[in-house]
Design a protein around this motif. Sequence first.
Motif, PDB file in Angstrom:
ATOM      1  N   GLN A  71       7.506 -16.294  29.093  1.00 22.43           N
ATOM      2  CA  GLN A  71       7.417 -17.293  30.155  1.00 22.43           C
ATOM      3  C   GLN A  71       7.095 -18.672  29.575  1.00 22.43           C
ATOM      4  O   GLN A  71       7.680 -19.686  29.990  1.00 22.43           O
ATOM      5  CB  GLN A  71       6.335 -16.893  31.164  1.00 22.43           C
ATOM      6  CG  GLN A  71       6.343 -17.751  32.420  1.00 22.43           C
ATOM      7  CD  GLN A  71       5.843 -16.992  33.625  1.00 22.43           C
ATOM      8  OE1 GLN A  71       5.009 -16.113  33.518  1.00 22.43           O
ATOM      9  NE2 GLN A  71       6.356 -17.325  34.789  1.00 22.43           N
TER      10      GLN A  71
ATOM     11  N   THR B  84      17.348 -13.779  36.041  1.00 18.10           N
ATOM     12  CA  THR B  84      16.709 -13.354  37.301  1.00 18.10           C
ATOM     13  C   THR B  84      15.246 -12.975  37.057  1.00 18.10           C
ATOM     14  O   THR B  84      14.402 -13.110  37.947  1.00 18.10           O
ATOM     15  CB  THR B  84      17.443 -12.159  37.939  1.00 18.10           C
ATOM     16  OG1 THR B  84      17.420 -11.045  37.043  1.00 18.10           O
ATOM     17  CG2 THR B  84      18.880 -12.509  38.276  1.00 18.10           C
ATOM     18  N   TYR B  85      14.967 -12.510  35.844  1.00 22.53           N
ATOM     19  CA  TYR B  85      13.580 -12.161  35.491  1.00 22.53           C
ATOM     20  C   TYR B  85      12.810 -13.385  34.989  1.00 22.53           C
ATOM     21  O   TYR B  85      11.666 -13.615  35.380  1.00 22.53           O
ATOM     22  CB  TYR B  85      13.566 -11.065  34.414  1.00 22.53           C
ATOM     23  CG  TYR B  85      14.214  -9.773  34.854  1.00 22.53           C
ATOM     24  CD1 TYR B  85      13.614  -8.963  35.813  1.00 22.53           C
ATOM     25  CD2 TYR B  85      15.422  -9.357  34.299  1.00 22.53           C
ATOM     26  CE1 TYR B  85      14.201  -7.770  36.218  1.00 22.53           C
ATOM     27  CE2 TYR B  85      16.029  -8.177  34.702  1.00 22.53           C
ATOM     28  CZ  TYR B  85      15.416  -7.381  35.657  1.00 22.53           C
ATOM     29  OH  TYR B  85      16.009  -6.210  36.060  1.00 22.53           O
TER      30      TYR B  85
ATOM     31  N   SER C 113      13.254 -16.455  35.642  1.00 20.83           N
ATOM     32  CA  SER C 113      13.100 -17.495  36.663  1.00 20.83           C
ATOM     33  C   SER C 113      11.958 -17.212  37.627  1.00 20.83           C
ATOM     34  O   SER C 113      11.618 -18.053  38.470  1.00 20.83           O
ATOM     35  CB  SER C 113      14.402 -17.652  37.459  1.00 20.83           C
ATOM     36  OG  SER C 113      15.460 -18.037  36.621  1.00 20.83           O
ATOM     37  N   LYS C 114      11.362 -16.046  37.525  1.00 28.41           N
ATOM     38  CA  LYS C 114      10.258 -15.697  38.417  1.00 28.41           C
ATOM     39  C   LYS C 114       9.045 -16.583  38.150  1.00 28.41           C
ATOM     40  O   LYS C 114       8.862 -17.094  37.039  1.00 28.41           O
ATOM     41  CB  LYS C 114       9.864 -14.233  38.216  1.00 28.41           C
ATOM     42  CG  LYS C 114      10.879 -13.227  38.731  1.00 28.41           C
ATOM     43  CD  LYS C 114      10.340 -11.812  38.570  1.00 28.41           C
ATOM     44  CE  LYS C 114      11.276 -10.788  39.166  1.00 28.41           C
ATOM     45  NZ  LYS C 114      10.722  -9.420  39.026  1.00 28.41           N
ATOM     46  N   GLN C 115       8.213 -16.752  39.157  1.00 27.03           N
ATOM     47  CA  GLN C 115       7.006 -17.543  39.004  1.00 27.03           C
ATOM     48  C   GLN C 115       6.091 -16.926  37.955  1.00 27.03           C
ATOM     49  O   GLN C 115       5.412 -17.629  37.197  1.00 27.03           O
ATOM     50  CB  GLN C 115       6.270 -17.659  40.344  1.00 27.03           C
ATOM     51  CG  GLN C 115       5.099 -18.628  40.306  1.00 27.03           C
ATOM     52  CD  GLN C 115       4.533 -18.901  41.690  1.00 27.03           C
ATOM     53  OE1 GLN C 115       5.032 -18.388  42.689  1.00 27.03           O
ATOM     54  NE2 GLN C 115       3.492 -19.705  41.741  1.00 27.03           N
TER      55      GLN C 115
ATOM     56  N   ASP D 152       9.038  -6.703  33.783  1.00 26.37           N
ATOM     57  CA  ASP D 152      10.186  -7.600  33.600  1.00 26.37           C
ATOM     58  C   ASP D 152      10.544  -7.693  32.117  1.00 26.37           C
ATOM     59  O   ASP D 152      11.720  -7.641  31.740  1.00 26.37           O
ATOM     60  CB  ASP D 152       9.867  -9.004  34.134  1.00 26.37           C
ATOM     61  CG  ASP D 152       9.682  -9.034  35.639  1.00 26.37           C
ATOM     62  OD1 ASP D 152      10.276  -8.181  36.322  1.00 26.37           O
ATOM     63  OD2 ASP D 152       8.931  -9.906  36.116  1.00 26.37           O
TER      64      ASP D 152
END
Length: 329
Positions: free
Chosen positions: A236, A263-264, A266-268, A274
């Motif tokens: 991240q 898609t993983y 981009s998660k907060q 993930d």
Amino acid sequence: MKTKKLIVQVNRLLVKRSKKALEIAKKEILQEKRESKKINEAFRYYTKAWNDVVHPGLISIACEAVGGKADDTTSMQVALLLLTAGFDVHDDIIDESKTKYGKPTVFARFGKDITLLVGDAFLMKALVLLHKMEKQISIEKMDAIWNTINSLFFELGDAEALEASLKSNIDISPEECFRILKMKASTFEAHMRIGAIIGGAEKDAVDLLGDYGRTLGILVSIREDFIDVFEAEELQNRAKNECLPLPILYAFKNKQTKKTIMTYLSKQKVTDDDAEKIVDIVFEDENVEVFRTEVMRLAKEACDSLSIIPNKESVYEMEILIKGITEDL
């Protein structure tokens, strides 16, 4: 030889060659008492986890490889430990790195201002010690050492600047990222060159060991990139503040794979689950397998180049370093 045994052997080899210099380097920085309690606390915090056995170990190995004595490198090991530590601390500010090797960084613990001053202190201490060494080493050798530091550590700064300009850029090509990674390996080349210079090597031997050091540095960074694919928090942070790990960028050559992985990412918050899914996707990708093959080719070339070094014990140690880094990729 099993991977874990090989890695243990590599670590023991480097610790043996670096332990004395690392202890001296820690004492050098800790004796510099400041009025600021925060600065002193930050010094203690950094040195407690400071365990760079690689860079000083390379100086020692290179010196012995060309017929020099490892003990003659201790002062240089100390100075360059401090120099590389300064760059390391400043790099965490640039990357906004909150953790390293599973522990909070000085930046995470003390903030930007204190971290910047800690890095400055390491750099200043290194330069003072290098200046003092001009009385211990011949003018010819010291000139060559200063030229090496000037050229190759400035290349590291160049690489950091290029990398900083690409923050959060998920469209960077793996080839461009690899080029920057290769530039960052300049410090490994510098340490091998300096060790060879202290050992009294001729130019051809200095160049050969420098090239080996550059390749070793590339392989170390690649290994770290492979490891980062498994770490949710590091993934991240790299997606936000750095370039993504090379294996992911190679997997991105497949547009559908890129879409799925994003898609993983981009998660907060990227979770451990993930990260596990990303790992499965990345290491099944054919582009990543091609990259792995190229990595192993680089490793073989580095080992093969050592055949002309007369000190076979040093050759064995340098081969072990390469094998330990690449064994489980």
